[in-house]
Design a protein around this motif. Structure first.
Motif, PDB file in Angstrom:
ATOM      1  N   UNK A 159      73.514  28.709  60.695  1.00  0.00           N
ATOM      2  CA  UNK A 159      74.175  28.528  59.410  1.00  0.00           C
ATOM      3  C   UNK A 159      73.437  29.122  58.236  1.00  0.00           C
ATOM      4  N   UNK A 160      72.246  29.649  58.450  1.00  0.00           N
ATOM      5  CA  UNK A 160      71.459  30.237  57.357  1.00  0.00           C
ATOM      6  C   UNK A 160      71.940  31.660  57.067  1.00  0.00           C
ATOM      7  N   UNK A 161      71.783  32.072  55.806  1.00  0.00           N
ATOM      8  CA  UNK A 161      72.162  33.427  55.411  1.00  0.00           C
ATOM      9  C   UNK A 161      70.957  34.351  55.541  1.00  0.00           C
ATOM     10  N   UNK A 162      71.135  35.464  56.256  1.00  0.00           N
ATOM     11  CA  UNK A 162      70.053  36.447  56.419  1.00  0.00           C
ATOM     12  C   UNK A 162      70.440  37.694  55.628  1.00  0.00           C
ATOM     13  N   UNK A 163      70.014  37.747  54.373  1.00  0.00           N
ATOM     14  CA  UNK A 163      70.386  38.860  53.512  1.00  0.00           C
ATOM     15  C   UNK A 163      69.763  40.173  53.961  1.00  0.00           C
ATOM     16  N   UNK A 164      68.679  40.074  54.717  1.00  0.00           N
ATOM     17  CA  UNK A 164      68.054  41.301  55.220  1.00  0.00           C
ATOM     18  C   UNK A 164      69.005  42.080  56.111  1.00  0.00           C
ATOM     19  N   UNK A 165      69.965  41.397  56.738  1.00  0.00           N
ATOM     20  CA  UNK A 165      70.955  42.095  57.562  1.00  0.00           C
ATOM     21  C   UNK A 165      71.789  43.042  56.714  1.00  0.00           C
ATOM     22  N   UNK A 166      72.089  42.634  55.480  1.00  0.00           N
ATOM     23  CA  UNK A 166      72.833  43.496  54.558  1.00  0.00           C
ATOM     24  C   UNK A 166      71.977  44.681  54.150  1.00  0.00           C
ATOM     25  N   UNK A 167      70.706  44.415  53.828  1.00  0.00           N
ATOM     26  CA  UNK A 167      69.818  45.490  53.379  1.00  0.00           C
ATOM     27  C   UNK A 167      69.553  46.492  54.514  1.00  0.00           C
ATOM     28  N   UNK A 168      69.472  45.991  55.743  1.00  0.00           N
ATOM     29  CA  UNK A 168      69.285  46.886  56.885  1.00  0.00           C
ATOM     30  C   UNK A 168      70.512  47.762  57.085  1.00  0.00           C
ATOM     31  N   UNK A 169      71.696  47.161  56.935  1.00  0.00           N
ATOM     32  CA  UNK A 169      72.923  47.929  57.083  1.00  0.00           C
ATOM     33  C   UNK A 169      73.030  49.016  56.021  1.00  0.00           C
ATOM     34  N   UNK A 170      72.488  48.748  54.838  1.00  0.00           N
ATOM     35  CA  UNK A 170      72.516  49.728  53.747  1.00  0.00           C
ATOM     36  C   UNK A 170      71.396  50.757  53.859  1.00  0.00           C
ATOM     37  N   UNK A 171      70.521  50.590  54.851  1.00  0.00           N
ATOM     38  CA  UNK A 171      69.397  51.521  55.061  1.00  0.00           C
ATOM     39  C   UNK A 171      68.504  51.626  53.821  1.00  0.00           C
ATOM     40  N   UNK A 172      68.217  50.475  53.212  1.00  0.00           N
ATOM     41  CA  UNK A 172      67.332  50.495  52.046  1.00  0.00           C
ATOM     42  C   UNK A 172      65.903  50.811  52.482  1.00  0.00           C
ATOM     43  N   UNK A 173      65.191  51.583  51.698  1.00  0.00           N
ATOM     44  CA  UNK A 173      63.814  51.944  52.075  1.00  0.00           C
ATOM     45  C   UNK A 173      62.873  50.756  51.969  1.00  0.00           C
ATOM     46  N   UNK A 174      61.843  50.769  52.799  1.00  0.00           N
ATOM     47  CA  UNK A 174      60.811  49.725  52.732  1.00  0.00           C
ATOM     48  C   UNK A 174      59.972  49.929  51.474  1.00  0.00           C
ATOM     49  N   UNK A 175      59.465  48.840  50.940  1.00  0.00           N
ATOM     50  CA  UNK A 175      58.628  48.906  49.730  1.00  0.00           C
ATOM     51  C   UNK A 175      57.313  48.178  49.996  1.00  0.00           C
ATOM     52  N   UNK A 176      56.238  48.578  49.290  1.00  0.00           N
ATOM     53  CA  UNK A 176      54.944  47.911  49.510  1.00  0.00           C
ATOM     54  C   UNK A 176      54.973  46.434  49.168  1.00  0.00           C
ATOM     55  N   UNK A 177      55.750  46.088  48.132  1.00  0.00           N
ATOM     56  CA  UNK A 177      55.821  44.695  47.696  1.00  0.00           C
ATOM     57  C   UNK A 177      57.267  44.442  47.298  1.00  0.00           C
ATOM     58  N   UNK A 178      57.912  43.488  47.951  1.00  0.00           N
ATOM     59  CA  UNK A 178      59.357  43.314  47.816  1.00  0.00           C
ATOM     60  C   UNK A 178      59.739  42.406  46.656  1.00  0.00           C
ATOM     61  N   UNK A 179      61.019  42.415  46.344  1.00  0.00           N
ATOM     62  CA  UNK A 179      61.564  41.535  45.311  1.00  0.00           C
ATOM     63  C   UNK A 179      61.364  40.072  45.681  1.00  0.00           C
TER      64      UNK A 179
END
Length: 246
Positions: free
Chosen positions: A95-115
């Motif tokens: 039941x938890x929301x995994x927003x990283x699934x959306x970011x992975x689908x969008x192919x967002x680049x990795x960052x040294x320090x995230x939001x």
């Protein structure tokens, strides 16, 4: 405010990025080891960062979020799409929301320090600390991390805005696919309703056929019965029996 409106507002926000602090000879274990101190070391670290912030020079010229994103490696805000490779599993089995699934689908680049890590840093600051002091302390911490892991305000701002754009793209994709599903379902419902109406008409026709043809058969049976009674003895159950009885 909708996600689309929030994204438009965010893209136009002006950001005044701080100048980089000059490297100190001994940056100390605080900044290099962790951006989230705990225990008795917390006050000392933030005091150290606040002192360092006072040594900074003039800030860089203000730029919009959209301009910052365009200057940082990765997609522009209007280039971010979600759902092109299939359905995105936002809600997990627990039941938890995994927003990283959306970011992975969008192919967002990795960052040294995230939001998300910045938000954790926000939570570490005293709630009554003035905004200007909060900004100074966070910027100095980011600058310190920049020398070790490459974190900068620019790539953090770009990360946050791209994730906002990904959330917007996801909800747009979700709305589009849902509307398409609803449209197809409504067409199926209309077809089924027509089939139901046709079936009802068939039932009514069958019932009328039974009634009408049964009436015809009954009438014909009466005519045939007349033939039989004509040739039968005038005794019951013949219809002629009563008339001929003395």
């Amino acid at each position: 405010m909708s996600l689309r409106q929030a994204l438009r507002k965010a893209a136009g926000l002006l950001v005044e990025l701080p100048p980089e602090t000059e490297p100190r000879e001994e940056p100390g274990p605080h900044a290099a080891s962790s951006a989230r101190p705990s225990g008795s070391a917390t006050d000392a670290l933030w005091a150290d960062l606040e002192k360092a912030s006072q040594k900074q020079g003039a800030a860089q010229p203000a730029r919009t979020v959209d301009q910052i994103v365009r200057d940082v490696d990765g997609p522009n805000l209007d280039q971010i799409k979600v759902g092109g490779n299939g359905e995105v599993a936002l809600i997990q089995p627990d039941g938890a929301a995994r927003f990283s699934a959306i970011y992975e689908s969008a192919n967002l680049p990795a960052v040294p320090f995230s939001s998300e890590q910045i938000m954790e840093m926000f939570a570490e600051l005293p709630a009554d600390l003035p905004l200007q002091n909060r900004r100074q302390m966070i910027n100095v911490a980011i600058n310190a991390m920049g020398r070790s892991i490459g974190a900068t305000p620019e790539n953090i701002v770009a990360d946050a805005s791209r994730k906002l754009a990904a959330l917007t793209a996801y909800t747009d994709h979700l709305a589009a696919t849902t509307n398409e599903y609803i449209s197809l379902s409504q067409q199926k419902i209309a077809l089924l309703q027509e089939q139901i109406a046709e079936t009802r008409r068939s039932i009514e026709a069958a019932q009328q056929k039974v009634s009408g043809e049964t009436d015809l058969c009954v009438k014909e049976s009466h005519r045939l019965d007349e033939v039989l009674e004509f040739f039968s003895l005038d005794v019951p159950p013949s219809s002629y029996a009563a008339a001929n009885t003395p």
